[in-house]
Design a protein around this motif. Structure first.
Motif, PDB file in Angstrom:
ATOM      1  N   ARG A 182     -37.953  10.886  43.379  1.00  0.00           N
ATOM      2  CA  ARG A 182     -36.907  10.480  42.398  1.00  0.00           C
ATOM      3  C   ARG A 182     -35.685  10.050  43.037  1.00  0.00           C
ATOM      4  NH1 ARG A 182     -36.625  16.211  38.961  1.00  0.00           N
ATOM      5  NH2 ARG A 182     -37.507  16.951  41.028  1.00  0.00           N
ATOM      6  N   VAL A 183     -35.346   8.730  42.579  1.00  0.00           N
ATOM      7  CA  VAL A 183     -34.282   7.950  43.160  1.00  0.00           C
ATOM      8  C   VAL A 183     -32.848   8.281  42.185  1.00  0.00           C
ATOM      9  CG1 VAL A 183     -33.069   5.863  43.769  1.00  0.00           C
ATOM     10  CG2 VAL A 183     -35.479   6.150  44.425  1.00  0.00           C
ATOM     11  N   LEU A 184     -33.285   8.097  41.003  1.00  0.00           N
ATOM     12  CA  LEU A 184     -32.130   8.420  39.941  1.00  0.00           C
ATOM     13  C   LEU A 184     -33.079   8.947  38.738  1.00  0.00           C
ATOM     14  CD1 LEU A 184     -29.360   7.454  39.436  1.00  0.00           C
ATOM     15  CD2 LEU A 184     -30.246   5.480  38.145  1.00  0.00           C
ATOM     16  N   GLU A 185     -32.135  10.026  38.046  1.00  0.00           N
ATOM     17  CA  GLU A 185     -32.679  10.699  36.991  1.00  0.00           C
ATOM     18  C   GLU A 185     -31.539  10.968  35.919  1.00  0.00           C
ATOM     19  OE1 GLU A 185     -34.537  15.047  35.464  1.00  0.00           O
ATOM     20  OE2 GLU A 185     -34.891  14.441  37.855  1.00  0.00           O
ATOM     21  N   LEU A 186     -31.484  10.380  34.741  1.00  0.00           N
ATOM     22  CA  LEU A 186     -30.594  10.489  33.783  1.00  0.00           C
ATOM     23  C   LEU A 186     -30.864  10.876  32.475  1.00  0.00           C
ATOM     24  CD1 LEU A 186     -28.596   6.909  34.566  1.00  0.00           C
ATOM     25  CD2 LEU A 186     -27.984   9.402  35.270  1.00  0.00           C
ATOM     26  N   LYS A 187     -30.079  11.912  31.765  1.00  0.00           N
ATOM     27  CA  LYS A 187     -30.483  12.441  30.569  1.00  0.00           C
ATOM     28  C   LYS A 187     -30.059  11.294  29.718  1.00  0.00           C
ATOM     29  CE  LYS A 187     -29.975  17.211  31.904  1.00  0.00           C
ATOM     30  NZ  LYS A 187     -29.382  18.534  31.714  1.00  0.00           N
ATOM     31  N   TRP A 188     -30.456  11.491  28.437  1.00  0.00           N
ATOM     32  CA  TRP A 188     -30.408  10.867  27.114  1.00  0.00           C
ATOM     33  C   TRP A 188     -28.706  10.335  27.153  1.00  0.00           C
ATOM     34  CZ3 TRP A 188     -33.317   8.080  23.676  1.00  0.00           C
ATOM     35  CH2 TRP A 188     -32.551   7.464  22.550  1.00  0.00           C
ATOM     36  N   ASP A 267     -33.471  16.171  24.222  1.00  0.00           N
ATOM     37  CA  ASP A 267     -33.113  16.981  25.008  1.00  0.00           C
ATOM     38  C   ASP A 267     -34.000  16.848  26.387  1.00  0.00           C
ATOM     39  OD1 ASP A 267     -31.179  18.212  23.548  1.00  0.00           O
ATOM     40  OD2 ASP A 267     -32.661  19.640  22.663  1.00  0.00           O
ATOM     41  N   HIS A 268     -35.038  16.444  26.262  1.00  0.00           N
ATOM     42  CA  HIS A 268     -36.122  16.480  27.278  1.00  0.00           C
ATOM     43  C   HIS A 268     -36.222  14.904  27.738  1.00  0.00           C
ATOM     44  CE1 HIS A 268     -37.029  20.534  26.918  1.00  0.00           C
ATOM     45  NE2 HIS A 268     -37.319  20.324  25.862  1.00  0.00           N
ATOM     46  N   TRP A 269     -35.717  13.794  26.999  1.00  0.00           N
ATOM     47  CA  TRP A 269     -35.857  12.513  27.664  1.00  0.00           C
ATOM     48  C   TRP A 269     -35.317  12.288  28.887  1.00  0.00           C
ATOM     49  CZ3 TRP A 269     -33.030   8.234  28.763  1.00  0.00           C
ATOM     50  CH2 TRP A 269     -33.397   7.169  28.532  1.00  0.00           C
ATOM     51  N   ARG A 270     -35.625  11.333  29.613  1.00  0.00           N
ATOM     52  CA  ARG A 270     -35.129  11.047  31.037  1.00  0.00           C
ATOM     53  C   ARG A 270     -35.622   9.519  31.271  1.00  0.00           C
ATOM     54  NH1 ARG A 270     -33.762  15.493  30.017  1.00  0.00           N
ATOM     55  NH2 ARG A 270     -33.541  17.232  31.456  1.00  0.00           N
ATOM     56  N   PHE A 271     -34.314   8.859  31.962  1.00  0.00           N
ATOM     57  CA  PHE A 271     -34.592   7.752  32.622  1.00  0.00           C
ATOM     58  C   PHE A 271     -34.716   7.978  34.031  1.00  0.00           C
ATOM     59  CE2 PHE A 271     -32.522   4.105  34.626  1.00  0.00           C
ATOM     60  CZ  PHE A 271     -33.449   2.934  34.413  1.00  0.00           C
ATOM     61  N   TRP A 272     -36.017   7.455  34.611  1.00  0.00           N
ATOM     62  CA  TRP A 272     -36.110   7.638  35.991  1.00  0.00           C
ATOM     63  C   TRP A 272     -36.150   6.293  36.893  1.00  0.00           C
ATOM     64  CZ3 TRP A 272     -39.712  11.211  33.302  1.00  0.00           C
ATOM     65  CH2 TRP A 272     -39.218  12.629  33.368  1.00  0.00           C
ATOM     66  N   ILE A 273     -35.857   6.496  38.040  1.00  0.00           N
ATOM     67  CA  ILE A 273     -36.432   5.563  39.106  1.00  0.00           C
ATOM     68  C   ILE A 273     -36.998   6.281  40.222  1.00  0.00           C
ATOM     69  CG2 ILE A 273     -35.453   3.826  40.617  1.00  0.00           C
ATOM     70  CD1 ILE A 273     -33.320   3.091  38.725  1.00  0.00           C
ATOM     71  N   PHE A 274     -38.017   5.629  40.649  1.00  0.00           N
ATOM     72  CA  PHE A 274     -38.777   6.467  41.869  1.00  0.00           C
ATOM     73  C   PHE A 274     -38.899   5.262  42.807  1.00  0.00           C
ATOM     74  CE2 PHE A 274     -40.363   8.420  37.646  1.00  0.00           C
ATOM     75  CZ  PHE A 274     -40.115   9.899  37.997  1.00  0.00           C
TER      76      PHE A 274
END
Length: 294
Positions: A182-188, A267-274
Motif C-alpha cells: 500500500r502506497v496510499l490508502e484513503l477512506k471515503w 465506512d469500508h470504502w477505500r481508495f488505494w495505490i499499490f
C-alpha cells in the motif's frame, strides 16, 4: 476479465456461446427446454431472468456461501428459506412476506464478505497484479481473450510463468505472497469530493491517474495499481415482496436495513495505490502531488 480496462468480455455472452455451439444445446433440447429462452434468462431477461442475473440471483447466493466457507469467514444466511419463499407471479419473481428476514440475512452476509474479503487490501492488490499480468500477455500477443477463456487454472499459471519477464515477476510474487504494498490508502471522507466523483463517474479515471503517476515517476504503469472499492449496494435493491394481502412492493419499503447497509458500505470504502515495496516511497511522493494531496 470483465474488469480489465479497454477489454470487452461478457461471461453471460460467453455462456450463451458455449450453450449454442456445444452438445449442451442438444441436451437441453432433449429435455424439452427452449434454447432461446435459456439464453434470454442468462442475460437477465424474461420472467425468470432475475433468478440468473439480479440482486438476489443464484450466482450471488452460491458464491457468498462458497467463499465464506473457503476463506473461513463465519457468515451464512438461510438459503433454503429464500428459495422456498420465491414465487413466479405475473411473469415476475417475487419473495413472499415471510422471506423478508432471510433476504435481509443474505444482504448482511454479502456486506460482511465484501468488507472482510472482497475489499481487503490483499485481495485488491493481488487482483490488480493479475490484471496487469493478463494485460501484458494480451499486449505482447502471447494469448488472446479466446485463449484465456479456455484455460483452466493449471494452463493459466503455466502461461503466466512462461510468458513475459513481467508476468514471470508477477507469478513469482503471487506464489510467494510478496504482493504490491500500500502506497496510499484513503477512506471515503478523506478523498477530495471532486476526485471521488471523477473516480466513480468516469470509466478511464483510474487508468488516467496511473498514467500520470507513471510519467512523473519514471516507473512503468504495470508496476502501479490505482484502485477504488466498488460499491456493492446500488441505489436500489431489485427485489419485490409479495405481501399477505396480495400487493407487491419494493424491498426497501419493508426493510429499513437496506439504507443502513447502503450507508455502511461507505465506512469500508477505500481508495488505494499499490506498488512493489522497493518503489513505494517514489510512487507515494508522486501520487500525492498528482492527486493534489498534502
Amino acid at each position: 476479465m470483465e474488469d480489465l480496462p479497454n477489454i470487452y468480455w461478457s461471461h453471460e455472452e460467453e455462456s450463451i456461446n458455449i450453450i449454442k455451439n456445444t452438445i449442451i444445446s442438444d441436451k437441453l433440447a432433449e429435455e424439452g427446454l427452449n434454447i432461446s429462452k435459456v439464453c434470454e434468462y442468462i442475460l437477465g431477461k424474461g420472467n425468470l431472468g432475475r433468478i440468473i442475473s439480479g440482486d438476489l440471483d443464484v450466482d450471488r447466493m452460491d458464491y457468498i456461501l462458497r467463499d465464506s466457507h473457503y476463506t473461513g469467514v463465519g457468515v451464512t444466511y438461510d438459503f433454503h428459506r429464500i428459495v422456498n419463499t420465491m414465487e413466479l407471479l405475473n411473469d415476475s419473481v417475487v419473495i413472499k412476506e415471510k422471506g423478508i428476514i432471510a433476504v435481509e440475512g443474505f444482504l448482511i452476509a454479502r456486506h460482511v464478505m465484501y468488507s472482510r474479503v472482497y475489499l481487503h487490501h490483499a485481495t485488491r492488490s493481488s487482483e490488480g497484479m493479475l490484471k496487469k499480468a493478463i494485460l501484458d500477455l494480451l499486449e505482447e500477443n502471447i494469448v488472446t481473450i479466446e485463449d484465456l477463456v479456455k484455460y483452466d487454472d493449471i494452463d493459466f499459471w503455466r502461461i503466466l510463468r512462461e510468458g513475459t519477464k513481467f508476468t514471470k515477476f508477477i507469478a513469482e510474487r503471487l506464489f510467494s505472497r510478496n504482493l504490491y504494498k500500500r502506497v496510499l490508502e484513503l477512506k471515503w471522507r478523506e478523498l477530495p469530493e471532486e476526485l471521488r466523483h471523477e473516480i466513480l463517474g468516469k470509466e478511464n479515471a483510474i487508468s488516467k491517474i496511473e498514467k500520470e503517476i507513471s510519467e512523473n515517476s519514471d516507473i512503468e504503469e504495470k508496476y502501479i495499481i490505482v484502485d477504488a472499492s466498488p460499491l456493492h449496494m446500488g441505489k436500489k435493491v431489485d427485489v419485490k415482496i409479495l405481501l399477505k394481502d396480495g400487493s407487491i412492493i419494493p424491498f426497501e419499503e419493508v426493510s429499513t436495513l437496506v439504507n443502513s447497509l447502503r450507508g455502511a458500505q461507505l465506512d469500508h470504502w477505500r481508495f488505494w495505490i499499490f506498488a512493489p515495496k522497493e518503489m513505494v516511497d517514489n510512487v507515494g511522493r508522486v501520487a500525492r502531488r498528482v492527486l493534489g494531496l498534502r
